[in-house]
Design a protein around this motif. Structure first.
Motif, PDB file in Angstrom:
ATOM      1  N   LYS A 553       0.841  -1.206   0.000  1.00 15.87           N
ATOM      2  CA  LYS A 553       0.000   0.000   0.000  1.00 15.87           C
ATOM      3  C   LYS A 553       0.866   1.241   0.000  1.00 15.87           C
ATOM      4  O   LYS A 553       0.558   2.250  -0.654  1.00 15.87           O
ATOM      5  N   THR A 556       1.955   1.765  -3.580  1.00 17.03           N
ATOM      6  CA  THR A 556       0.910   2.293  -4.458  1.00 17.03           C
ATOM      7  C   THR A 556       0.611   3.762  -4.142  1.00 17.03           C
ATOM      8  O   THR A 556       0.265   4.530  -5.048  1.00 17.03           O
ATOM      9  N   ASN A 557       0.766   4.167  -2.876  1.00 12.98           N
ATOM     10  CA  ASN A 557       0.559   5.585  -2.554  1.00 12.98           C
ATOM     11  C   ASN A 557       1.635   6.452  -3.211  1.00 12.98           C
ATOM     12  O   ASN A 557       1.355   7.530  -3.742  1.00 12.98           O
ATOM     13  N   SER A 617      -8.198  -3.633  -2.636  1.00 18.80           N
ATOM     14  CA  SER A 617      -8.036  -2.423  -1.824  1.00 18.80           C
ATOM     15  C   SER A 617      -6.597  -1.938  -1.810  1.00 18.80           C
ATOM     16  O   SER A 617      -6.314  -0.790  -1.460  1.00 18.80           O
ATOM     17  N   LEU A 618      -5.683  -2.801  -2.237  1.00 17.32           N
ATOM     18  CA  LEU A 618      -4.264  -2.405  -2.282  1.00 17.32           C
ATOM     19  C   LEU A 618      -3.931  -1.587  -3.530  1.00 17.32           C
ATOM     20  O   LEU A 618      -2.934  -0.851  -3.537  1.00 17.32           O
TER      21      LEU A 618
END
Length: 633
Positions: A553, A556-557, A617-618
């Motif tokens: 996560k 991906t941010n 959601s990731l």
């Protein structure tokens, strides 16, 4: 009734019968009767008895008187006739005498007449023979005047049209002797042929001497007609014909060399207001161009004069003679022409000028080759071309080395090609613009490009080798782009362009690798990528440190932040690429590396064996959406 002498009345029976008989007469006797009565009335005056009784006697007397008159008249006629008879007899005797004399004369002159007839026959025969002999002499012999014209009794007897008329007549007589031989007069025909051969040889010998003397004056319009006829006649004697041609070539060679020196030093060219060519010796291109232009015009004029000289000759027999003679005429120009052009190509002139001079020499050699093929002048042109090409290449190589300098220039911080690259490409453009009109432009183009581009590429590689990897790749790409853009304008550069493209692709690969490594480092994607490469054990990825859901996560941010302003993480050297295609290509290929890693991670997280809870959601977007967003920027 009438009274009778006896007193008796006698009937008038007989009278009435006579009257009736008279009346019964036809109209044919009326005129005679009327004429008789008219004559009777001349002497029968009265109608008395006595007169009637004496009528018969009167008529008889009158008839007798008339007969006497006729007799008298006939006596005169007889006398005249007798005289005429005497005259006729005399004439007859004279005629007889004349006849006798004529017969005697005729018998005496018969032989004379026969002799005269024979003489007249002989005379006619001699006249005919004289006409035949005269016609034979006119046909098979020359007159005294013609012999004088043919032999030329003195120097005052010129060669003119009459001379060629006589020489043609000699040839015609010689040809007619064949007909004479066929008619059975072999000996006479052979004698005449021998005589005509001697006269023809004498005439041609005289014509040869005259032509050899006057062929130097081909520009004289008054002599041109006679010279062309003379060459036509001399063509029948190849040796004499060749001697005249040699004399003509020797004379014209001297005139041509003299004219060349004059046009160089005095300006006496074919245009009266021309300046001396030597005045332009400081300008090699114009100097050589003026010399070769004059040469081309001079050779064209010499060819025209030579064709005029041989205009009446057999064209098929003189085709080789033209080339050989023009070669002989122009041979005298070789030394002065070669020495001057050798001097020009040896001077320190720019390579563009030397190449222009080479082009001029090639052009005029090609133009004149059909006229002076295999001549000394043609071979001299070949030597000059070889010399000028060597001088040009040597000068071009020297200019290339001078442009590059003794030491390689270091590029500036903007990594654009050093000035020497632009100078050499500008020189290449200038020379190739001239080479584009060359006959041998493929060979020239490849040679010129090799002389400039090979040292240039070597120098660029040496310069780039001193730079860091990214700077080196950018600098090389900028140089390759500038060189590629220049060479793409010209023919025959396909192989060279392919090699440049291959070198550019290698540098793009280098930049792509550096750019991708930089992006991976900034996005903390290195550890994830290494784990993905090394995930060969049976453990799920979510249990490996650095591959847990929180780490993914976090990645991906950062990726989302990168997508907002992707240029922030680009290498600064990428913006220094002069080619927009290169910049786009490097960025695209670097983004494709990130996209490939992202796709591999996305698929791995969605695999059940890796035990990620709610993998969607990731990730905020699919790999396809990521690439679309990257390429949109």
């Amino acid at each position: 009734m009438e009274n009778r002498p006896d007193g008796l009345v006698k009937p008038c029976f007989s009278i009435s019968n006579r009257i009736n008989k008279f009346l019964e007469l036809g109209s044919e006797n009326e005129k005679d009767t009327i004429e008789a009565l008219r004559e009777l009335s001349t002497f029968y005056k009265e109608n008395t008895t006595n007169d009637r009784h004496n009528l018969r006697s009167k008529i008889e007397k009158r008839n007798l008187s008339i007969n006497e008159e006729i007799l008298t008249a006939f006596k005169d006629v007889k006398s005249i006739l007798d005289n005429m008879h005497k005259d006729v007899v005399g004439m007859s005797e004279c005629v007889q005498s004349m006849t006798n004399r004529l017969q005697t004369t005729k018998s005496q002159t018969t032989q004379l007449i026969e002799q005269a007839s024979k003489l007249q026959y002989e005379k006619n025969k001699l006249i005919m023979q004289q006409e035949i002999v005269s016609a034979f002499i006119r046909t098979f012999q020359l007159t005294g005047d013609e012999l004088v014209i043919l032999h030329g009794s003195s120097r005052k007897t010129p060669i003119n049209d009459d001379f060629f008329t006589v020489i043609d007549r000699v040839q015609v007589i010689h040809s007619k002797c064949r007909i004479l031989m066929q008619s059975g007069h072999q000996t006479l025909a052979l004698d005449i042929m021998q005589r005509m051969t001697i006269l023809q040889e004498a005439g041609l010998e005289r014509l040869y001497r005259w032509t050899q003397t006057h062929c130097r004056h081909i520009e004289n319009d008054k002599l041109v007609s006679l010279l062309t006829k003379a060459m036509n006649k001399l063509q029948e004697r190849p040796i004499l014909f060749k001697y005249v041609i040699d004399e003509y070539c020797t004379s014209r060679r001297s005139v041509l060399v003299s004219s060349f020196i004059d046009v160089l030093t005095l300006g006496k060219g074919y245009s009266n207001d021309s300046n001396p060519i030597e005045m332009h010796a400081h300008d090699p291109k114009r100097y050589v161009g003026d010399i070769l232009a004059w040469l081309h015009q001079a050779i064209s004029l010499e060819k025209e004069n030579f064709l005029i000289l041989l205009s009446h000759c057999n064209k098929s027999a003189i085709s080789e003679q033209i080339s050989e003679s023009l070669s002989n005429i122009t041979e005298g120009l070789c030394h002065p022409l070669k020495s001057r052009i050798e001097h020009i190509v040896a001077v320190e002139a720019p390579s563009t000028v030397l190449y222009s001079v080479t082009m001029l020499i090639r052009f005029y050699q090609l133009t004149l080759k059909t006229v002076i093929q295999n001549s000394v002048l043609d071979m001299m042109f070949g030597d000059l071309i070889e010399l000028s090409e060597k001088s040009f290449i040597s000068r071009l190589q020297r200019e290339t080395r001078m442009a590059l300098g003794e030491r390689a220039e270091s590029p500036s911080t903007d990594l654009i090609p050093v000035p020497s690259v632009s100078r050499l490409l500008s020189l290449l453009n200038e020379i190739l613009s001239v080479a584009s009109i060359a006959e041998d432009r493929k060979k020239d183009t490849l040679q010129i490009v090799s002389c400039i581009i090979d040292p240039l590429l070597q120098e660029v590689n040496v310069t780039a080798s001193r730079l860091p990897t990214v700077d080196m790749a950018v600098y090389l790409l900028n140089c390759m782009h500038q060189i590629h853009s220049t060479l793409a304008l010209y023919e025959y550069m396909d192989q060279r362009l392919e090699r440049l493209q291959a070198q550019s692709d290698a540098q793009i690969d280098t930049l792509t690798s550096e750019q991708a490594s930089s992006l991976v480092a900034h996005l903390n994607l290195g550890a994830i990528y290494n784990i993905l490469l090394q995930s060969h054990d049976q453990r799920p990825l979510s249990s490996i440190p650095g591959m847990d859901a929180l780490s993914i996560k976090e990645f991906t941010n950062k990726l989302e932040t990168f997508l907002v302003m992707p240029d922030i993480l680009l290498l600064p050297q990428i913006s220094l690429l002069q080619s927009s295609n290169h910049r786009i290509n490097v960025q695209r290929r670097a983004f494709e590396v990130i996209g490939a890693i992202y796709k591999q991670l996305y698929e791995a997280c969605h695999e059940s064996k890796n035990r990620y809870q709610n993998p969607d959601s990731l990730f905020s977007f699919t790999p396809e959406a990521l690439l679309k967003m990257l390429f949109t920027h």
